[in-house]
Design a protein around this motif. Structure first.
Motif, short mmCIF file in Angstrom:
data_model
loop_
_atom_site.label_atom_id
_atom_site.label_comp_id
_atom_site.label_asym_id
_atom_site.label_seq_id
_atom_site.Cartn_x
_atom_site.Cartn_y
_atom_site.Cartn_z
N LYS A 380 41.13 47.69 34.76
CA LYS A 380 41.48 47.43 36.15
C LYS A 380 42.81 48.07 36.55
CE LYS A 380 38.20 44.51 37.60
NZ LYS A 380 37.42 44.67 38.85
N GLY A 381 43.50 48.69 35.58
CA GLY A 381 44.76 49.35 35.91
C GLY A 381 45.98 48.48 35.76
N TYR A 382 45.89 47.42 34.96
CA TYR A 382 47.02 46.51 34.75
C TYR A 382 47.39 46.43 33.27
CZ TYR A 382 46.06 45.10 39.52
OH TYR A 382 45.86 45.11 40.88
N GLY A 383 47.48 47.59 32.62
CA GLY A 383 47.80 47.60 31.20
C GLY A 383 49.08 48.32 30.86
N ASP A 398 50.53 40.95 26.94
CA ASP A 398 49.37 40.37 27.62
C ASP A 398 49.80 39.52 28.81
OD1 ASP A 398 48.37 40.08 24.36
OD2 ASP A 398 47.06 41.13 25.77
N ARG A 399 50.80 38.68 28.59
CA ARG A 399 51.24 37.78 29.65
C ARG A 399 51.77 38.56 30.85
NH1 ARG A 399 54.98 35.67 32.33
NH2 ARG A 399 56.53 37.09 31.44
N ARG A 400 52.55 39.61 30.60
CA ARG A 400 53.14 40.38 31.70
C ARG A 400 52.07 41.16 32.46
NH1 ARG A 400 58.20 43.70 29.58
NH2 ARG A 400 58.42 44.05 31.83
N ASN A 401 51.05 41.64 31.75
CA ASN A 401 49.98 42.34 32.44
C ASN A 401 49.15 41.38 33.31
OD1 ASN A 401 50.49 44.95 31.48
ND2 ASN A 401 49.38 44.58 29.58
N VAL A 402 48.88 40.17 32.78
CA VAL A 402 48.16 39.17 33.57
C VAL A 402 48.99 38.79 34.80
CG1 VAL A 402 47.28 36.81 33.61
CG2 VAL A 402 46.87 38.27 31.61
N GLU A 403 50.29 38.64 34.62
CA GLU A 403 51.17 38.30 35.73
C GLU A 403 51.10 39.37 36.82
OE1 GLU A 403 55.80 36.95 36.53
OE2 GLU A 403 55.33 38.20 34.81
N PHE A 405 48.62 41.35 37.49
CA PHE A 405 47.33 41.21 38.17
C PHE A 405 47.35 40.04 39.15
CE2 PHE A 405 42.86 41.63 38.80
CZ PHE A 405 42.38 40.34 38.90
N GLN A 406 47.93 38.91 38.73
CA GLN A 406 47.99 37.74 39.60
C GLN A 406 48.83 38.02 40.84
OE1 GLN A 406 49.52 35.07 36.59
NE2 GLN A 406 47.51 34.13 36.23
N ARG A 407 49.94 38.69 40.67
CA ARG A 407 50.78 39.02 41.81
C ARG A 407 50.08 39.97 42.78
NH1 ARG A 407 55.91 37.46 42.05
NH2 ARG A 407 56.83 36.42 40.26
N ALA A 408 49.23 40.82 42.23
CA ALA A 408 48.46 41.74 43.07
C ALA A 408 47.48 40.98 43.97
CB ALA A 408 47.71 42.76 42.22
N GLN A 409 47.13 39.73 43.58
CA GLN A 409 46.25 38.91 44.42
C GLN A 409 47.03 38.20 45.51
OE1 GLN A 409 43.07 39.52 43.26
NE2 GLN A 409 44.31 40.66 41.76
N GLY A 410 48.36 38.36 45.51
CA GLY A 410 49.19 37.70 46.49
C GLY A 410 49.70 36.35 46.04
#
Length: 430
Positions: A380-383, A398-403, A405-410
């Motif tokens: 998805k481009g978050y690595g 892993d945690r920073r990449n998930v973060e 992605f979550q921020r990209a959702q607003g």
């Protein structure tokens, strides 16, 4: 008894006191008498009345208005913060401006025909564009960026109207008969700059019919939100109107909203209803399903787009089989329901992977779910925080990449802590 004192004054242009500022704003927002404005608002000077007797009269009037507002259906419920009264001064009636400009309005102009779905879709365009509120500026479509200009645009009137003229384009209806695309109008003829406002009715929020989705132009920008019936203030003075040129009525009435029947859709179908279905689905976010068209011949694109719309309503199983029924058709033709989300890319119920649980994504954990999560983040481009690529061990990368992605959702705060939950997982694997 104290003798009443009358003092006339003109607010100084450079005075910053609250009184002068209020008088300057009132003068600037006054509407011309020929359009229904109050004659007293156009005097060169203002009279400030300071009298005990007058104060009693004014306070009684204010108390009565406050009591009426408290008893109205739009009063805030207990425990809720009241919604600020919209500051919505308006410009005058006139032609379009800018790139959408047209000639001067004609009294004999024929009403433009439209549907409820088209009204709501036009209203959504300004919501998506976050059009700033202004009574002096005009959006790229030529409509004035205030509440009445917004409704003029949604109703596709071709001119910029104001709250004193919009009613002439509609037919008064009972609030119980409201349907998406109708308007709720409050015009204060005594002083149009005080409280006058208009909203587009977007549908009831639930069966109680105490709240509805309002599309409106108010400071600071166009908004869509759940609103008490009929509004936060002056609720009892709002009047419901239906645009005279709308071609959609109640479901089953033989109008454009009437469901044509299940036999018009599915393999082998070839008719105008299939084309219209595709057009409505594209308007609700289904454009990506159609490489060409839509057209009269039923195809896989129609099925997938219909299924995506049904799933957006939260339907499952036979309710989301990709074949439109009466409920699907009603939501599409009236502009109600939820649009197809951009995150959904397939329309198949098997496009997501079940969330395994939060316990697999913690410091010290090593399992296949962490590895799968990492590979999907990269896809998805978050690595970007991985140095050597994802693996089964949970790490800070892993945690920073998930973060990210979550921020990209607003999301912010605890919703963007870097640890996947069910919603993060669903969106990531959609």
């Amino acid at each position: 008894m104290t003798v009443p004192v009358f003092e006339e004054y003109e607010p100084a242009i450079d005075c910053t006191c609250a009184g002068c500022a209020l008088q300057r704003r009132a003068a600037a927002r006054a509407v011309p008498v020929r359009y229904g404005g109050h004659p007293a608002a156009h005097g060169a000077r203002r009279a400030l009345v300071l009298a005990t007797a007058a104060g009693v009269v004014l306070s009684c009037g204010a108390a009565g208005a406050a009591a009426a507002a408290g008893q109205s259906a739009g009063a805030p419920r207990a425990g809720q913060d009241p919604e600020p009264v919209p500051d919505t001064p308006q410009g005058e009636k006139g032609p379009l401006k800018g790139s959408g400009a047209s000639g001067p309005p004609s009294d004999s102009a024929v009403l433009r025909k439209t549907t409820r779905a088209e009204i709501i879709n036009r209203a959504k365009k300004w919501v998506d564009a976050k059009v700033p509120y202004s009574m002096e500026k005009y959006w790229s479509d030529g409509y004035r960026q205030d509440c009445s200009g917004y409704v003029s645009m949604a109703w596709n009137l071709g001119t910029n109207e104001w709250t004193g003229s919009l009613a002439s384009y509609g037919t008064r209806i009972a609030r119980a008969d409201l349907q998406p695309g109708d308007m709720l109008l409050f015009h204060n003829p005594a002083d149009p700059s005080k409280g006058s406002h208009v909203t587009i009715f977007g549908g009831w929020t639930d069966y109680t019919r105490t709240h509805y989705i309002a599309y409106e132009q108010a400071r600071p920008r166009t908004r869509k939100q759940s609103t008490p019936m009929a509004y936060w203030s002056n609720s009892d003075r709002y009047v419901a109107y239906r645009y005279k040129g709308v071609s959609g009525g109640s479901p089953g009435s033989g109008s454009d909203t009437a469901f044509p029947g299940a036999g018009q859709f599915g393999p082998g179908a070839n008719n105008a209803h299939v084309t219209r279905l595709g057009e409505m689905l594209i308007a609700r976010g289904g454009k990506r399903f159609y490489a060409v068209g839509p057209g009269p011949v039923w195809g896989e694109a129609d099925r997938r787009a219909t299924q995506a719309f049904q799933q957006a309503q939260g339907w499952k199983g036979k309710e989301a089989d990709g074949l439109p029924g009466p409920d699907t058709w009603r939501l599409l033709t009236t502009g109600a329901g939820r649009d197809i989300p951009a995150a959904v890319t397939g329309g198949s119920p098997n496009t997501s992977v079940a969330f395994p649980g939060r316990g697999y994504f913690q410091p010290g954990q090593s399992n296949s779910h962490v590895d799968r999560l990492g590979r999907q983040l990269v896809k998805k481009g978050y690595g970007k925080h991985y140095v050597s690529g994802p693996d089964p061990r949970w790490t800070e990368a892993d945690r920073r990449n998930v973060e990210a992605f979550q921020r990209a959702q607003g999301w912010r705060g605890g919703a963007a802590d870097g640890y996947p939950g069910p919603e993060t997982w669903r969106r990531l694997f959609a």
